[in-house]
Design an enzyme around this catalytic site. Structure first.
Site, PDB file in Angstrom:
ATOM      1  N   ASN A  34      -0.626 -49.009 -79.234  1.00  0.00           N
ATOM      2  CA  ASN A  34      -0.042 -47.849 -78.556  1.00  0.00           C
ATOM      3  C   ASN A  34       0.394 -48.281 -77.160  1.00  0.00           C
ATOM      4  OD1 ASN A  34      -2.362 -47.441 -76.664  1.00  0.00           O
ATOM      5  ND2 ASN A  34      -3.442 -47.038 -78.591  1.00  0.00           N
ATOM      6  N   LYS A  79     -15.881 -33.520 -81.138  1.00  0.00           N
ATOM      7  CA  LYS A  79     -16.506 -34.813 -80.849  1.00  0.00           C
ATOM      8  C   LYS A  79     -17.932 -34.669 -80.335  1.00  0.00           C
ATOM      9  CE  LYS A  79     -12.605 -37.092 -81.584  1.00  0.00           C
ATOM     10  NZ  LYS A  79     -12.402 -38.041 -82.691  1.00  0.00           N
TER      11      LYS A  79
END
Length: 399
Positions: free
Chosen positions: A208, A341
Site C-alpha cells: 500500500n 477490534k
C-alpha cells in the site's frame, strides 16, 4: 524531573538559533541551570546579551579568554555539567565531533567532557542527506552521542525535507529522557509502522502507499518522553527514529510474530498499514506471461494483529491504540472498527484522493475513545505524534 540539573548548551550557527532561546526558557522554567556556549557562527544569528539574559548566566565563547583559561576554563565547563546539549548542531559541528577536532571553545569542551552529549541537528536538507553528514551521524551514534531530530519541513532557504531542528519541547523531552525523568521513563511501548509487503513471487508483492512517517514520528515522540520503544516497522520510506529498538519485517505474519515477542508492554500503538490479504500460492520463481492466460492468485486473510493484541488476557497492554485509514464514512467506519477490534482508542483519518495525507507530511485525525470522537485540527505528523504521546503519558500515569 530536571530541576537542579546543570545543562551546558552549545549554540551553533543557523537560523534555528531562535529555537535555542526558547529551549533555554523552557529549561529554566523546569528548574534547570543553563550555561550557554555561543560559537562564532552562532553569534552571527543571536547576540550574547540575549542569550545571557535568558540563561541568567555569562555566555562563554572564546577559548583564549585569559580570565577563564587561567584555570583551564574549558575543562571545568565540560566537567561541571550534568549533560551537554548542542542545539543547533550544524554540519560543521557534527563533523568536528566525529573527527575529534578541537579548534575552538565548543569543539574543545565537547572533546574534554566526560558527560553524555545530546545533539539537535539543523541544516539544509542537502547537507543533511550528504554522504559525509550521514557518515558523521552514524559515527556519533556509535560513539554514544544522543540525537533528537531533525524533522522534515520547509527550510528558510525555500527547500523542503529533513533538516529542521527539533522543536524546543521535543529537545526538552529528549533531555528528560537522557536523565531518565520523562513521564514515560518507566514504560515499555510497542509501535508498529509502515506497510507490509506480501510476496506474489520473488520480485512482485502486494503493498500500500503508507510511507511510515506517522508511525516513526509517534515512536520518536514516545522515546522523547522517556519510553522504552520497540519499533516494529515494515519496508517504510522514512528511516526509524534514533533511540528506539528497531525490528524490521516484511510481511504481516512477521509483524505479528515480532509484536508478540515484544510483549509484555504497557501500551501498543498499531500504526502500521498491514495488508489485509496475502497470496497463498506465491511462486518461488518470477511468474512469466503465458499464452494460457493470466496467472491465478489465491488469497487468504492476514492475521489481525490489532484484534489479537486487544483480546489478549494477562499479556494485554493496558492501553491499545489502533489506526484506521478510511476513504469514505470515516467516523462511522472507524467507530465500528474500534468496537470490532476491541482496542481502547482508535485514530482515524481520511486518506482519500486529494487529501494529501497518505505519503504526505500532514495529517488530520479523529481520536475515538469510549467517550466518543475528538476531532484534531490538521497539523504536521510530528505535531500529531507529540499530541498523541502526551495523551498516552497522561493516561498511563492515571492523570
Amino acid at each position: 524531573m530536571i530541576s537542579g540539573k546543570h545543562i551546558l548548551l552549545v549554540i551553533g550557527g543557523g537560523i534555528a538559533v531562535y529555537k535555542s532561546l526558547e529551549l533555554i526558557r523552557r529549561l529554566r522554567d523546569r528548574g534547570a541551570e543553563v550555561t550557554p556556549v555561543l560559537t562564532r557562527a552562532g553569534a552571527e544569528f543571536v547576540t550574547p546579551l540575549s542569550v545571557s539574559a535568558l540563561a541568567g548566566r555569562k555566555v562563554f565563547s572564546d577559548l583564549w579568554d585569559l580570565t577563564d583559561e587561567a584555570e583551564m576554563g574549558h575543562i571545568e565547563l565540560s566537567r561541571a555539567a550534568d549533560l551537554v546539549v548542542v542545539a543547533p548542531a550544524t554540519a560543521d559541528l557534527m563533523a568536528k565531533m566525529a573527527g575529534g577536532h578541537a579548534d575552538d571553545l565548543a569543539s574543545t569542551l565537547l572533546m574534554a567532557t566526560d558527560k553524555r552529549v545530546l545533539i539537535a541537528p539543523a541544516m539544509n536538507v542537502r547537507m543533511w542527506e550528504h554522504p559525509a553528514t550521514r557518515r558523521n551521524a552514524e559515527r556519533l551514534a556509535g560513539d554514544g552521542i544522543l540525537t533528537v531530530g531533525p524533522n522534515e519541513g520547509n527550510m528558510a532557504c525555500g527547500e523542503y525535507g529533513p533538516g529542521r531542528m527539533a522543536e524546543p519541547m521535543e529537545i526538552l523531552g529528549a533531555i528528560e529522557s537522557a536523565f531518565g525523568t520523562g513521564p514515560l521513563s518507566d514504560r515499555r511501548i510497542v509501535v508498529t509502522s509502515g506497510p507490509t509487503h506480501e510476496p506474489i513471487d520473488p520480485v512482485r508483492y502486494i503493498a500500500n502507499r503508507s510511507s511510515g512517517a506517522q508511525g516513526a514520528a509517534i515512536a520518536r515522540a514516545l522515546a522523547d518522553l522517556g519510553a522504552e520503544v520497540v519499533f516494529v516497522t515494515g519496508p517504510a520510506e522514512v528511516s526509524p527514529p534514533a533511540g528506539v529498538e528497531v525490528v524490521r519485517v516484511d510481511t504481516a505474519e512477521q509483524m505479528r510474530n515480532a509484536v508478540h515477542e515484544a510483549l509484555p508492554a504497557d501500551a501498543g500503538i498499531f500504526c502500521a498499514a498491514v495488508a489485509d490479504w496475502r497470496v497463498t500460492n506465491a511462486s518461488g520463481q518470477k511468474v512469466k506471461k503465458s499464452p494460457d492466460g493470466l496467472p491465478r492468485l489465491e488469497f487468504a486473510e492476514n492475521p489481525d494483529i490489532l484484534a489479537e493484541i486487544s483480546g489478549l488476557g494477562s499479556d494485554r497492554p493496558s492501553l491499545v491504540v489502533g489506526f484506521a485509514a478510511e476513504t469514505e464514512n470515516v467516523l462511522e467506519n472507524a467507530t465500528a472498527k474500534r468496537r470490532r477490534k476491541g482496542c481502547d482508542w482508535l485514530v482515524a483519518n481520511d486518506v482519500s484522493a486529494g487529501t494529501g495525507i497518505m505519503g504526505g507530511t500532514e495529517n488530520k485525525v479523529t481520536l475515538i475513545t469510549e467517550d466518543g470522537p475528538e476531532d484534531w485540527p490538521r497539523m504536521g505528523k510530528d505535531a500529531v505524534a507529540r499530541r498523541l504521546a502526551d495523551r498516552i503519558a497522561m493516561t498511563l500515569s492515571g492523570d
